[in-house]
Design an enzyme around this catalytic site. Structure first.
Site, PDB file in Angstrom:
ATOM      1  N   CYS A 135       4.623   2.363  24.457  1.00 23.21           N
ATOM      2  CA  CYS A 135       6.021   1.895  24.486  1.00 23.21           C
ATOM      3  C   CYS A 135       6.187   0.616  23.687  1.00 23.21           C
ATOM      4  CB  CYS A 135       6.463   1.575  25.904  1.00 23.21           C
ATOM      5  SG  CYS A 135       6.479   2.966  27.013  1.00 23.21           S
ATOM      6  N   HIS A 152       4.317   7.204  29.346  1.00 23.48           N
ATOM      7  CA  HIS A 152       3.110   7.770  28.730  1.00 23.48           C
ATOM      8  C   HIS A 152       2.019   8.130  29.732  1.00 23.48           C
ATOM      9  CE1 HIS A 152       5.104   5.631  25.382  1.00 23.48           C
ATOM     10  NE2 HIS A 152       4.694   6.672  24.688  1.00 23.48           N
ATOM     11  N   LYS A 306       8.629  17.174  28.949  1.00 22.85           N
ATOM     12  CA  LYS A 306       9.012  16.079  28.050  1.00 22.85           C
ATOM     13  C   LYS A 306       8.339  16.268  26.697  1.00 22.85           C
ATOM     14  CE  LYS A 306       9.017  11.057  27.566  1.00 22.85           C
ATOM     15  NZ  LYS A 306       8.659  10.998  26.166  1.00 22.85           N
ATOM     16  N   LYS A 309       5.152  12.682  21.070  1.00 25.10           N
ATOM     17  CA  LYS A 309       3.928  12.714  20.288  1.00 25.10           C
ATOM     18  C   LYS A 309       2.728  12.405  21.169  1.00 25.10           C
ATOM     19  CE  LYS A 309       6.042   9.886  17.699  1.00 25.10           C
ATOM     20  NZ  LYS A 309       6.785   9.088  16.721  1.00 25.10           N
TER      21      LYS A 309
END
Ligand code: MSP
Length: 537
Positions: A135, A152, A306, A309
């Site tokens: 983030c 994450h 979700k 990457k």
């Protein structure tokens, strides 16, 4: 808004990190922003649409280390992948800024820093905190879920160092007043409320630099303190003005920022705090005008999960465009994901939308209309006869009459899906009208002048509805809009008309020579996987 209002309009997307490849989330934001930019151009505004890539992040250093290549090479290669989306996604951005590679950016970021410093909004402080590199932000312990980053799902690292801090707390009241009064408009209203309640809980100063060592030498040096590198969000946010030559106070900066009545950012819901709180506070500190509007869109998920990457759950938008065509993807993203909400992408919904909305309601209507004009009128659009089919055509003509205003109202709130729904209401009425009017039956009895009048009118009405739809479709499906217009015998969908003219009923000239009706959207079938099951994702 007047119909010939050539005042400037500036619109931006967020600039993606380049540690991975573009995915559907980026395609959604780009397409949404592109449709708004095209709509404003169609309304006559002098639009500048800007995007770019966020390259000074630590995760790029890590990604490059993993590949064993220099960070500069990695960011250049990956940035190109985002730039390369321009043609395949039909994007109309005017500028693309790379934050690690362009002097205009580094110089502008430094100027902004110096302006905040001059206002005495920086101070040095020792700090220990939990930092998520994914983030690029610190988290308070109570923001974590089981000690992990809520986005994450990774354990943040503990960072202890002396950094520069920005006096965000000093701007709490000013920000609250600006947002509450819509001087800085945050849309949709639910997001405005979210930001206001965050502000009212109390704003804390935040760290705006990191040690050179922790940044591994990558990033923009803090002016006057070479041992520190700017926090990546501080430099990234400044891209919105650095690209315009804020550093040199150039004409573009004055036209599209300082003196521009609309300075609009389109961002996803995960970066609302940076855009709606940090960025305006930085600008207040530097004495630079604020954005006027920030629109916050939802997230696209892939079959319920979700898409990111970092989690590896990605779908390449270029694959979809290559297999199914650009406008099928644009249509799905703009119509079937509500811009203000989260929405799911599944192959089933994608194929269903393509077949029902594009192939049937639009493509089939066009093919039937042009082929009947070819068959019954030698390929020339007939003239309407007053009084014929008035009752039958009334619902369609009424839907068409309010189309321009409905689309404009939707677009004022960034509701692309509502704009497309209004267009499809006209298409649904046009299809219903043909079923009621039955021109193919009328054609059998056309030696009766009253019947002939109805036949001519029915085909004019259907063709004019399609022209109007093509005009209104331009911002959303530009290729399709022109293709429809060409089949109707027009050079393009715009026809040199302003919005008010182009969305007014009756512009199609009788006698126009339509083209032979080709198939606009061939029907799709769900892809079948090796085990014979149709793919649902
Ligand atoms: N680099 C920052 C933005 C800096 S702007 C000064 C960043 N990059 S990002 O690549 O993670 O995201 C770029 C944009 O894509 C953000 O607006 C983000 O919300 C959006 N999306 C990323 N994943 C998304 C979805 N799955 N769905 C929709 N948009 C999403 O944040």
């Amino acid at each position: 808004m007047s119909d010939r209002d050539a005042t400037p309009y500036y619109i931006t997307t967020a600039i993606p990190y380049v540690n991975g490849v573009p995915h559907m989330g980026h395609a959604l934001e780009y397409t949404l922003t592109d449709a708004i930019a095209r709509y404003q151009r169609l309304r006559g505004r002098d639009v500048r649409f800007q995007t770019g890539t966020d390259e000074n992040s630590l995760k790029n250093v890590q990604a490059a280390e993993k590949e064993g290549i220099p960070t500069a090479d990695l960011v250049e290669r990956n940035s190109q992948r985002f730039l390369d989306l321009r043609a395949p996604l039909g994007l109309s951005f005017d500028d693309f800024i790379r934050t690690s590679a362009e002097p205009r950016h580094a110089e502008g970021a430094r100027r902004l820093w110096e302006a905040c410093a001059l206002h005495d909004d920086f101070y040095r402080r020792s700090y220990e905190g939990l930092y998520c590199i994914g983030c690029e932000q610190f988290y308070a312990p109570d923001e974590l879920v089981d000690g992990r980053c809520p986005t994450h799902f990774t354990v943040p690292e503990t960072v202890a160092e002396e950094n520069w801090f920005f006096r965000l707390s000093a701007y709490q009241d000013a920000l609250e007043a600006l947002i509450e009064s819509d001087t800085l408009r945050i849309a949709p209203p639910s997001r405005k409320n979210e930001v206001l309640s965050f502000i009212r809980r109390g704003l804390e100063d935040f760290s705006v630099s990191r040690s050179e060592a922790r940044a591994k030498g990558w990033g923009i040096r803090v002016p006057g303190d070479p041992g520190q590198v700017m926090y990546v969000w501080y430099d990234a946010l400044s891209n919105y003005i650095t690209a315009l030559d804020y550093a040199g106070d150039g004409p573009a900066y004055r036209r599209w920022w300082a003196e521009c009545p609309d300075r609009v950012h389109i961002v996803g819901k995960d970066i609302i705090r940076f855009h709606c709180i940090y960025w305006p506070a930085m600008l207040l500190s530097a004495g630079v005008p604020l954005p006027t509007e920030i629109f916050v869109h939802g997230f696209i998920t892939l079959s319920g999960g979700k898409m990111s990457k970092s989690t590896g759950n990605v779908l390449d938008p270029l694959d979809l465009v290559g297999t199914y065509g650009l406008d099928s993807l644009r249509y799905y993203l703009l119509r079937h994901i509500r811009s203000t909400e989260d929405g799911d992408f599944t192959m089933e919904r994608f194929v269903a939308a393509h077949n029902a909305d594009l192939a049937d309601q639009l493509g089939n209507l066009l093919r039937r209309t042009t082929s009947m004009i070819n068959r019954y009128y030698g390929g020339r659009v007939p003239a309407t006869v007053d009084g014929a089919l008035d009752d039958e055509s009334a619902p369609l003509v009424e839907a068409a009459a309010v189309l321009g205003d409905r689309v404009a109202a939707a677009m004022a709130d960034y509701l692309n899906h509502d704009a497309l729904e209004a267009i499809w209401t006209v298409l649904a009425e046009a299809n219903r009208f043909l079923v009621v009017a039955e021109p193919w039956q009328l054609a059998k009895r056309r030696d009766d002048p009253a019947i002939e009048a109805k036949l001519a009118t029915s085909l004019y009405v259907a063709a004019e509805a399609l022209r109007l739809v093509a005009y209104a479709l331009q911002p959303f499906l530009p290729t399709t809009a022109d293709a429809v217009a060409r089949q109707l015998g027009l050079p393009d969908a715009r026809g040199g008309l302003t919005w008010v003219e182009g969305t007014a009923w009756g512009r199609l000239a009788p006698g126009t020579a339509v083209a032979e009706g080709g198939v606009l959207f061939p029907k799709l079938e769900l892809p079948v996987s090796d085990d014979g099951e149709t793919s649902a994702s």
